[in-house]
Design an enzyme around this catalytic site. Structure first.
Site, PDB file in Angstrom:
ATOM      1  CB  THR A  82      -0.938   0.000   1.219  1.00 39.24           C
ATOM      2  OG1 THR A  82      -1.719  -1.200   1.200  1.00 39.24           O
ATOM      3  CG2 THR A  82      -1.867   1.193   1.229  1.00 39.24           C
ATOM      4  CE1 TYR A 170       1.997  -8.755   2.520  1.00 38.55           C
ATOM      5  CE2 TYR A 170       3.539  -7.056   1.820  1.00 38.55           C
ATOM      6  CZ  TYR A 170       2.261  -7.575   1.840  1.00 38.55           C
ATOM      7  OH  TYR A 170       1.249  -6.929   1.181  1.00 38.55           O
ATOM      8  CE  LYS A 198      -0.189  -6.887   4.894  1.00 39.17           C
ATOM      9  NZ  LYS A 198       0.100  -5.656   4.102  1.00 39.17           N
ATOM     10  CB  VAL A 238      -0.975  -5.466   8.448  1.00 40.80           C
ATOM     11  CG1 VAL A 238      -0.305  -4.306   7.724  1.00 40.80           C
ATOM     12  CG2 VAL A 238      -0.100  -5.959   9.600  1.00 40.80           C
TER      13      VAL A 238
END
Length: 343
Positions: A82, A170, A198, A238
């Site tokens: 993002t 991630y 995540k 998240v």
């Protein structure tokens, strides 16, 4: 048990049955405090604000970070998907960390995205993030090259050894092309600085396998999984959608921790229209988040090429979904019962 009443000539027989024991009352369920996750529970995958000309906007980043933390975010994850990490320079990434650290102080954790397709470059970014004031680093699987699992494991270990910061892995195979397999996660969990994940794998069974066998803090990276993963022991989320409604998302976790699971589900469901508009419209979450933030007059700015801004029709749809969510009755303020590390 049968008892014969009367003398030997008595012909009537009465059956007396023992009285069953009274059921033991079930005491009311008292929610037990959870240990505080390493980076908090409610984390925002923050956009990277740019000026109208496309330059980094550190003042906008400070203002947005302060707003997010004041509205309930426990942590901010910078320079992730993002945050448009592929199109920001190393210097901009470090400047962003420093600006956000200045804005939030010790009110929230600051996790810096440092993942690249190059192990040496990722190591350099991890050290720079530590120097700039980050509390942890987010490390994505090297993309495009698609390393096998043993090489992937070696990559994460080398990055974890490069600084003193805790690491959040991630796992987002839809973007990187490489899954961090559960067995690889189990081995990586043995490293003292690899502490969190995540999870954007869409493998709920695999996530629970790792959760049940490690102390890794598992954060939902898929908006629709926030409450489901939390319910089976996840650490929190998240979230990209938290850029615009941080308090609404956090309330679902607060309700769950207070034992009001039906309210938690209701709050999760209320947010789903906006979640779908922002994450399942065919546009990257960065584009929809910045489009809506800009329409609300909040720091965001344009996206960088090759991304393109959301058109007016898309922004109008996002704004309508946002307004409908905000028109819902405001959730009650639950007392937080998350245990602190020193409690």
């Amino acid at each position: 048990m049968e008892l014969h009443l009367g003398g030997p000539d008595t012909t009537r027989m009465t059956t007396v049955r023992p009285t069953p024991p009274s059921p033991t009352p079930i005491p009311p369920l008292t929610p037990s405090p959870r240990p505080a996750p390493v980076f908090g529970r409610a984390l925002c995958a923050m956009v990277t604000p740019f000026t109208a000309t496309g330059a980094l906007d550190p003042d906008g980043a400070r203002r947005l970070a302060d707003r997010l933390v004041s509205a309930g975010c426990d942590g901010l994850v910078l320079s992730g998907t993002t945050g448009e990490s592929p199109t920001t320079s190393d210097a901009e990434k470090a400047e962003l960390v420093a600006a956000v650290r200045e804005a939030v102080g010790d009110r929230a954790s600051v996790v810096a995205g440092v993942g690249t397709s190059d192990t040496r470059h990722t190591v350099e970014l991890a050290r720079a993030a530590e120097k700039a004031g980050a509390d942890g680093v987010l490390v994505v699987s090297p993309y495009y090259s698609r390393p096998p699992q043993d090489a992937l494991e070696a990559h994460f270990r080398e990055v974890a050894d490069a600084s003193g910061l805790p690491v959040m892995l991630y796992d987002i195979p839809g973007r990187t092309g490489t899954r961090i397999e559960p067995d690889t996660m189990l081995r990586l969990a043995e490293h003292p600085r690899i502490v969190a994940v995540k999870d954007c794998s869409y493998d709920f069974l695999g996530a629970q396998k790792v959760l049940s066998r490690t102390e890794l803090a598992y954060y939902a990276g898929c908006e629709e999984h926030h409450l489901a993963l939390y319910a089976v022991g996840g650490a929190g989320y998240v979230s990209t959608v938290a850029n615009v409604v941080p308090d609404r998302l956090r309330c679902a976790l607060d309700a769950f921790d207070a034992g009001d699971t039906s309210q938690a589900a209701r709050l999760q469901h209320q947010a789903m229209e906006l979640v779908e508009s922002m994450t399942a419209s065919g546009l990257p979450g960065t584009v929809t988040a910045k489009g809506l933030l800009g329409d609300l007059g909040l720091p965001a700015g344009p996206v960088r090429a090759p991304l393109r801004p959301a058109d007016r029709r898309t922004v109008d749809g996002l704004r309508a979904a946002y307004e409908r969510l905000m028109a819902c009755e405001r959730p009650v303020a639950y007392q937080r019962i998350v245990a602190r590390p020193d409690s």
